[in-house]
Design an enzyme around this catalytic site. Structure first.
Site, PDB file in Angstrom:
ATOM      1  N   VAL A 109       0.869  -1.175   0.000  1.00 48.22           N
ATOM      2  CA  VAL A 109       0.000   0.000   0.000  1.00 48.22           C
ATOM      3  C   VAL A 109       0.901   1.220   0.000  1.00 48.22           C
ATOM      4  O   VAL A 109       1.902   1.268   0.733  1.00 48.22           O
ATOM      5  CB  VAL A 109      -0.911   0.028   1.246  1.00 48.22           C
ATOM      6  CG1 VAL A 109      -1.803   1.275   1.232  1.00 48.22           C
ATOM      7  CG2 VAL A 109      -1.743  -1.240   1.333  1.00 48.22           C
ATOM      8  N   CYS A 110       0.575   2.209  -0.848  1.00 51.51           N
ATOM      9  CA  CYS A 110       1.277   3.477  -0.834  1.00 51.51           C
ATOM     10  C   CYS A 110       2.771   3.256  -1.105  1.00 51.51           C
ATOM     11  O   CYS A 110       3.141   2.464  -1.960  1.00 51.51           O
ATOM     12  CB  CYS A 110       0.992   4.162   0.505  1.00 51.51           C
ATOM     13  SG  CYS A 110       1.402   5.910   0.617  1.00 51.51           S
ATOM     14  N   THR A 111       3.632   3.929  -0.358  1.00 46.98           N
ATOM     15  CA  THR A 111       5.069   3.817  -0.600  1.00 46.98           C
ATOM     16  C   THR A 111       5.659   2.501  -0.115  1.00 46.98           C
ATOM     17  O   THR A 111       6.863   2.266  -0.270  1.00 46.98           O
ATOM     18  CB  THR A 111       5.824   4.994   0.040  1.00 46.98           C
ATOM     19  OG1 THR A 111       5.536   5.030   1.442  1.00 46.98           O
ATOM     20  CG2 THR A 111       5.428   6.315  -0.607  1.00 46.98           C
ATOM     21  N   THR A 129       2.204   3.324  -6.757  1.00 50.39           N
ATOM     22  CA  THR A 129       2.538   3.764  -5.410  1.00 50.39           C
ATOM     23  C   THR A 129       1.929   5.150  -5.205  1.00 50.39           C
ATOM     24  O   THR A 129       1.248   5.668  -6.091  1.00 50.39           O
ATOM     25  CB  THR A 129       4.071   3.793  -5.195  1.00 50.39           C
ATOM     26  OG1 THR A 129       4.346   4.064  -3.816  1.00 50.39           O
ATOM     27  CG2 THR A 129       4.758   4.834  -6.060  1.00 50.39           C
ATOM     28  N   GLY A 159      -2.057   2.511  -4.724  1.00 53.86           N
ATOM     29  CA  GLY A 159      -1.615   3.901  -4.656  1.00 53.86           C
ATOM     30  C   GLY A 159      -1.648   4.430  -3.231  1.00 53.86           C
ATOM     31  O   GLY A 159      -1.557   3.682  -2.262  1.00 53.86           O
TER      32      GLY A 159
END
Length: 198
Positions: A109-111, A129, A159
């Protein structure tokens, strides 16, 4: 006995919603009939983990051999914190690679995608990301896809922040059917955005 064991890997500086959003989705999925067990874990035994906005979380033990491993993001743009510190240290990416090699499906998830990139799991694969790390992800040899959720089979990426909720809903749908995912969406009053790439 459940069909799928899921573990969300916490580390100091992780973003709260990156981990807690998918956790709530998957636990609610189990309540809706999915045969899944979800735990919040760490690499080493610890009483508390401090997240990026100072929430303190008590993990449920250390990383086992899950069918599904979810890696949150947080702290990529800050030196010596969160994902940035984990990538520079190298231990967490190495463990993620070990679990993947042992057969786990790995999702970020995300970074958290930058941890997967450091583990070598995104080379030549479509991935996404948070917008703050898109350029860095592209430099890692991943094929950057600016979508909310990217499913490349045994490696998935999402993202920024709230996209983790959509990722977890997609995982429920993929593994247990649309009816379960829709029940969770209704319970959580959440409407997914966009289509899954993959």
């Amino acid at each position: 006995m459940v069909d799928v064991t899921a573990e969300i890997l916490l580390f100091d500086g992780f973003d709260e919603l990156d981990a807690i959003g998918p956790y709530e989705v998957l636990v609610t999925g189990a309540e809706a009939g999915a045969s899944i067990e979800t735990r919040l874990v760490t690499l080493e035994e610890t009483d508390l983990v401090t997240a990026s906005h100072d929430l303190r979380v008590e993990p449920e033990g250390t990383l086992g051999d899950p069918d599904l491993l979810i890696v949150p993001g947080g702290g990529w743009t800050t030196a010596n914190e969160g994902v940035r510190a984990a990538v520079e240290d190298g231990v967490l990416p190495g463990v993620v690679d070990e679990r993947y090699t042992a057969g786990a499906t790995v999702a970020s998830v995300c970074t958290g995608a930058m941890i997967l990139a450091e583990a070598g799991l995104l080379e030549g694969r479509p991935a996404t990301t948070h917008q703050v790390a898109i350029d860095d992800l592209g430099e890692s040899a991943a094929n950057v896809v600016e979508e909310r959720v990217v499913d490349d089979g045994d490696v998935l990426t999402a993202g920024g922040v709230t996209a983790g909720i959509d990722l977890a809903l997609w995982l429920l749908e993929r593994e247990f059917g649309a009816e379960v995912a829709e029940a969770v969406e209704e319970e959580m009053e959440h409407e997914r955005r966009g289509e899954v790439f993959g």
